[in-house]
Design a protein around this motif. Structure first.
Motif, PDB file in Angstrom:
ATOM      1  N   GLY A 157     -13.108  -6.531   2.312  1.00 41.52           N
ATOM      2  CA  GLY A 157     -12.415  -5.242   1.907  1.00 41.52           C
ATOM      3  C   GLY A 157     -11.079  -4.849   2.276  1.00 41.52           C
ATOM      4  N   LEU A 158     -11.008  -3.669   2.627  1.00 43.19           N
ATOM      5  CA  LEU A 158      -9.588  -3.285   3.021  1.00 43.19           C
ATOM      6  C   LEU A 158      -8.804  -4.021   4.223  1.00 43.19           C
ATOM      7  CD1 LEU A 158     -10.157   0.667   3.172  1.00 43.19           C
ATOM      8  CD2 LEU A 158      -8.905  -0.787   1.439  1.00 43.19           C
ATOM      9  N   ALA A 159      -9.629  -4.679   4.949  1.00 39.77           N
ATOM     10  CA  ALA A 159      -8.868  -5.823   5.961  1.00 39.77           C
ATOM     11  C   ALA A 159      -7.769  -6.490   5.550  1.00 39.77           C
ATOM     12  CB  ALA A 159     -10.093  -6.454   6.652  1.00 39.77           C
ATOM     13  N   TRP A 160      -8.083  -7.007   4.206  1.00 40.73           N
ATOM     14  CA  TRP A 160      -6.899  -7.719   3.494  1.00 40.73           C
ATOM     15  C   TRP A 160      -6.082  -6.798   2.408  1.00 40.73           C
ATOM     16  CZ3 TRP A 160      -3.474 -11.064   3.592  1.00 40.73           C
ATOM     17  CH2 TRP A 160      -3.063 -11.889   2.277  1.00 40.73           C
ATOM     18  N   ALA A 161      -5.083  -7.225   2.145  1.00 38.83           N
ATOM     19  CA  ALA A 161      -4.321  -6.591   1.273  1.00 38.83           C
ATOM     20  C   ALA A 161      -4.795  -6.235  -0.125  1.00 38.83           C
ATOM     21  CB  ALA A 161      -2.758  -6.956   1.043  1.00 38.83           C
ATOM     22  N   MET A 162      -5.536  -7.255  -0.531  1.00 40.50           N
ATOM     23  CA  MET A 162      -5.724  -7.471  -2.123  1.00 40.50           C
ATOM     24  C   MET A 162      -7.131  -6.974  -2.436  1.00 40.50           C
ATOM     25  SD  MET A 162      -3.901 -11.082  -2.935  1.00 40.50           S
ATOM     26  CE  MET A 162      -4.398 -11.272  -4.562  1.00 40.50           C
ATOM     27  N   SER A 165     -11.085  -6.323  -7.344  1.00 40.43           N
ATOM     28  CA  SER A 165     -11.963  -5.606  -8.275  1.00 40.43           C
ATOM     29  C   SER A 165     -11.054  -4.674  -8.999  1.00 40.43           C
ATOM     30  CB  SER A 165     -13.128  -4.975  -7.694  1.00 40.43           C
ATOM     31  OG  SER A 165     -12.845  -3.853  -6.727  1.00 40.43           O
ATOM     32  N   THR A 166     -10.180  -3.973  -8.097  1.00 39.44           N
ATOM     33  CA  THR A 166      -9.200  -2.961  -8.916  1.00 39.44           C
ATOM     34  C   THR A 166      -7.812  -3.376  -9.296  1.00 39.44           C
ATOM     35  OG1 THR A 166      -8.551  -2.069  -6.676  1.00 39.44           O
ATOM     36  CG2 THR A 166     -10.571  -0.956  -7.785  1.00 39.44           C
ATOM     37  N   LYS A 167      -7.598  -4.647  -8.606  1.00 44.07           N
ATOM     38  CA  LYS A 167      -6.368  -5.330  -8.855  1.00 44.07           C
ATOM     39  C   LYS A 167      -5.113  -4.279  -8.332  1.00 44.07           C
ATOM     40  CE  LYS A 167      -7.259  -8.487 -12.824  1.00 44.07           C
ATOM     41  NZ  LYS A 167      -6.957  -9.031 -13.748  1.00 44.07           N
ATOM     42  N   THR A 168      -5.585  -4.001  -7.027  1.00 40.94           N
ATOM     43  CA  THR A 168      -4.718  -3.079  -6.322  1.00 40.94           C
ATOM     44  C   THR A 168      -4.239  -3.965  -5.057  1.00 40.94           C
ATOM     45  OG1 THR A 168      -5.677  -1.153  -7.013  1.00 40.94           O
ATOM     46  CG2 THR A 168      -4.404  -0.763  -5.094  1.00 40.94           C
ATOM     47  N   GLN A 261      -8.679  -1.573  11.924  1.00 41.21           N
ATOM     48  CA  GLN A 261      -8.038  -2.045  13.096  1.00 41.21           C
ATOM     49  C   GLN A 261      -7.314  -3.448  12.690  1.00 41.21           C
ATOM     50  OE1 GLN A 261     -11.024  -2.506  15.587  1.00 41.21           O
ATOM     51  NE2 GLN A 261     -10.543  -0.709  16.871  1.00 41.21           N
ATOM     52  N   MET A 262      -8.049  -3.973  11.454  1.00 41.17           N
ATOM     53  CA  MET A 262      -7.133  -5.409  10.903  1.00 41.17           C
ATOM     54  C   MET A 262      -6.088  -5.108  10.150  1.00 41.17           C
ATOM     55  SD  MET A 262      -8.628  -8.471  11.419  1.00 41.17           S
ATOM     56  CE  MET A 262      -8.481  -9.372  10.310  1.00 41.17           C
TER      57      MET A 262
END
Length: 307
Positions: A157-162, A165-168, A261-262
């Protein structure tokens, strides 16, 4: 060499697959039989990770590489028991604990949710001298630039920048922080080379070994991804936003706070392994090896050569 790999979750399986391509003998330690292990050219040994059981399972091995993760109590006990068995063994005197990712040379306190647990094991490793050990730090695994269908590692999920699914693409602050990306295959080959050099040549191991496949700023990585697929959009992320999510998560005892936190790592260089500190590909210990670039990795994925 005869290498034992402890733990075959997503990371462990990727390492095991690459280990099995080498000329080394591979033993996989696991607490349960998993269907994915049937296709590995390795000897599978069931273990409960107790000292008595590990003594039998590691007796004929030269080194142990761990890919074991939490929960915290298990992480500490399993690694402590492996270290104890190695200290008693006449043959198995090399141990790579399950650390991975962070540049522990400069950021030993990150990520926040695991540093205290890992420090317990690190202190045990530092306090002994009979077992050679090193913590492998490679930045982020390059597999995370791939969409879920092709990425063999678990979704974080949000722990990584990419967000595939939404290409955000999350751009932390000004996006000039650096991130090092190294594929699991390159990491595995480097691990074997490091162990082989130490075992065959009686070479010492540094407490921290940095690897660096390719290093870019987050802004540069976004531009690279967007150049291949213009549908990608950047999403500016502020430090105060992430701190707020961490505060709310801690206040509500939300286990998902670890993801936020990540995200702090994106505002630092915790996943950056600087040139000059990282081992140099193609020379020394890594003689004959080269690192895969992000562009090459994406090309391989498009050609179906990456899972």
């Amino acid at each position: 060499m005869k290498i034992a790999l402890a733990g075959v979750g997503d990371v462990g399986l990727c390492l095991a697959i690459e280990f099995c391509k080498s000329e080394d003998e591979v033993v996989v330690l696991t607490s349960s039989i998993k269907p994915v292990l049937e296709h590995l050219d390795a000897e599978i040994r069931l273990t409960d990770y107790s000292v008595d059981d590990l003594k039998q399972k590691l007796d004929d091995c030269d080194a142990v590489v761990s890919a074991l993760s939490g929960p915290n109590e298990f992480y500490i006990s399993a690694h402590s028991n492996i270290l104890e068995v190695c200290s008693q063994s006449r043959r198995c005197k090399h141990f790579i604990p399950s650390e991975w990712n962070i540049n522990l040379d400069d950021f030993p306190d990150q990520p926040m949710f695991s540093s205290a647990t890992h420090e317990v094991v690190r202190n045990k490793l530092r306090s002994q001298h009979g077992v050679k050990w090193t913590m492998i730090c490679h930045g982020w695994f390059m597999e995370y630039v791939l969409p879920g269908a092709k990425n063999p590692l678990r979704e974080i999920g949000l722990a990584w920048a990419m967000n595939h699914s939404t290409k955000t693409f999350d751009v932390y602050a000004d996006g000039l922080q650096k991130v090092t990306l190294t594929s699991t295959a390159d990491t595995a080959r480097a691990v074997l080379a490091i162990l082989r050099d130490s075992i065959d040549n009686c070479a010492d191991l540094s407490p921290v070994t940095l690897l660096a496949g390719q290093t870019l700023t987050y802004r540069e990585l976004f531009q690279l991804i967007k150049s291949r697929d213009p549908a990608w959009k950047s999403n500016p992320v502020t430090f105060s936003e992430v701190l707020g999510d961490i505060f709310e998560g801690l206040k509500g005892n939300d286990p998902g706070v670890a993801v936020h936190q990540m995200r702090i790592l994106g505002f630092t260089n915790a996943n950056h392994n600087p040139k000059g500190k990282a081992l140099e590909w193609g020379t020394g210990v890594l003689q004959g090896l080269r690192a895969t670039t992000v562009e090459e990795f994406l090309d391989q994925a498009e050609a179906g050569k990456c899972k």
